[in-house]
Design a protein around this motif. Structure first.
Motif, mmCIF file in Angstrom:
data_model
loop_
_atom_site.group_PDB
_atom_site.id
_atom_site.type_symbol
_atom_site.label_atom_id
_atom_site.label_comp_id
_atom_site.label_asym_id
_atom_site.label_seq_id
_atom_site.Cartn_x
_atom_site.Cartn_y
_atom_site.Cartn_z
ATOM 1 N N HIS A 104 28.347 3.956 35.236
ATOM 2 C CA HIS A 104 27.230 3.134 34.772
ATOM 3 C C HIS A 104 26.932 2.062 35.821
ATOM 4 C CE1 HIS A 104 27.682 5.114 30.903
ATOM 5 N NE2 HIS A 104 28.963 4.795 30.914
ATOM 6 N N PRO A 105 26.379 2.463 36.973
ATOM 7 C CA PRO A 105 26.135 1.500 38.047
ATOM 8 C C PRO A 105 25.126 0.434 37.643
ATOM 9 C CG PRO A 105 25.010 3.564 38.512
ATOM 10 C CD PRO A 105 25.888 3.807 37.309
ATOM 11 N N ILE A 106 25.358 -0.799 38.079
ATOM 12 C CA ILE A 106 24.437 -1.907 37.832
ATOM 13 C C ILE A 106 23.413 -1.910 38.959
ATOM 14 C CG2 ILE A 106 24.232 -4.405 37.573
ATOM 15 C CD1 ILE A 106 27.139 -4.385 36.554
ATOM 16 N N LYS A 107 22.190 -1.601 38.638
ATOM 17 C CA LYS A 107 21.178 -1.384 39.665
ATOM 18 C C LYS A 107 20.949 -2.611 40.529
ATOM 19 C CE LYS A 107 18.679 2.275 37.212
ATOM 20 N NZ LYS A 107 17.376 2.684 36.628
ATOM 21 N N SER A 108 20.991 -3.811 39.929
ATOM 22 C CA SER A 108 20.724 -5.009 40.714
ATOM 23 C C SER A 108 21.803 -5.239 41.758
ATOM 24 C CB SER A 108 20.619 -6.243 39.804
ATOM 25 O OG SER A 108 21.826 -6.457 39.093
ATOM 26 N N VAL A 109 23.049 -4.905 41.418
ATOM 27 C CA VAL A 109 24.134 -5.030 42.396
ATOM 28 C C VAL A 109 23.922 -4.043 43.540
ATOM 29 C CG1 VAL A 109 26.620 -4.813 42.772
ATOM 30 C CG2 VAL A 109 25.774 -5.891 40.687
#
Length: 254
Positions: free
Chosen positions: A7-12
């Motif tokens: 579940h990658p955090i797109k903003s990071v």
């Protein structure tokens, strides 16, 4: 060995892409960064402002570069490693004795990372610096590491990173690579025949604990014109192997 985030955090991820772009040169403007990372200028500016506020980028006249806070993090991460502490003086000695570049590499996330580099009085200036990441199959250090990892882990590394070609001499066939890794295990040394950079040869040995745990690898690299057969395969190879053994002992008992 790391795997892709579920579940990658797109903003990071966007911030990382921006930082990777800044790493490529000294200064970048918002428009240039926006084009390179394929994000709108407003989004890029918000990311840069947050990174600047936290000391990770510096802004001057509307252009940005990486901040020195990364140096603090990198030095702290490296100094936490016992391998660096015990290996550094021996790598310095190896560089002085051979006159060439002496290198210390570890594996992280399926790539080789140069933990320390020392240059002798004849050492070349190469593009590899402390912290540089390298495909493991393209250099003697990396092949040494691959040869002493479990096969399932090697499979995962190859699946994630592939076998990209860096020079015409790079091993890009999986079966050829595994045959070479078997030879590395048998002789205890790996040789790089201009596979990462044309005109450069390298010999490497693994650093392991007494129970076989792989800590990293040590090498000497230099121009092919000075790395002739006897010096390359015997004299320097012996020095590299001896250095790896001493580091292993110091890391185990020190």
């Amino acid at each position: 060995m790391s795997e892709n985030a579920k579940h990658p955090i797109k903003s990071v991820g966007r911030s990382v892409r921006i930082l990777e772009t800044l790493k490529d040169s000294d200064w970048h403007g918002v428009t240039e960064i926006s084009r390179k990372v394929d994000l709108n200028k407003g989004s890029v500016h918000h990311h840069l402002s947050t990174l600047k506020e936290n000391g990770f980028v510096v802004e001057e006249d509307g252009k940005y570069r990486l901040g020195m806070r990364f140096l603090e993090f990198g030095i702290h991460a490296r100094n936490q490693m016992k391998l660096y502490e015990v290996a550094k003086p021996k790598i310095d000695e190896l560089a002085e004795e051979t006159g060439e570049l002496a290198n210390l590499m570890i594996e992280e996330n399926g790539l080789g990372v140069y933990l320390y580099i020392a240059g002798g009085d004849q050492a070349l200036s190469l593009d590899t610096k402390v912290g540089t990441q390298q495909y493991l199959h393209t250099c003697a250090l990396g092949k040494t590491i691959l040869a002493h990892l479990p096969d399932p882990e090697v499979d995962r590394i190859l699946q994630n990173h592939g076998l990209p070609e860096e020079t015409p001499n790079t091993v890009t066939d999986r079966e050829d690579l595994f045959r070479e890794l078997e030879q590395v295990r048998e002789r205890g040394l790996a040789f790089d025949g201009e596979e990462r950079a044309e005109g450069i040869r390298c010999v490497a040995a693994p650093i392991r604990t007494n129970d076989g745990e792989l800590l990293g690898a040590v090498s000497v690299s230099g121009p092919a014109s000075r790395m002739k057969q006897h010096r390359f395969k015997n004299e320097i190879a012996d020095l590299v192997e001896n250095t790896a053994t001493v580091i292993q002992i110091n890391a185990t008992y020190g």
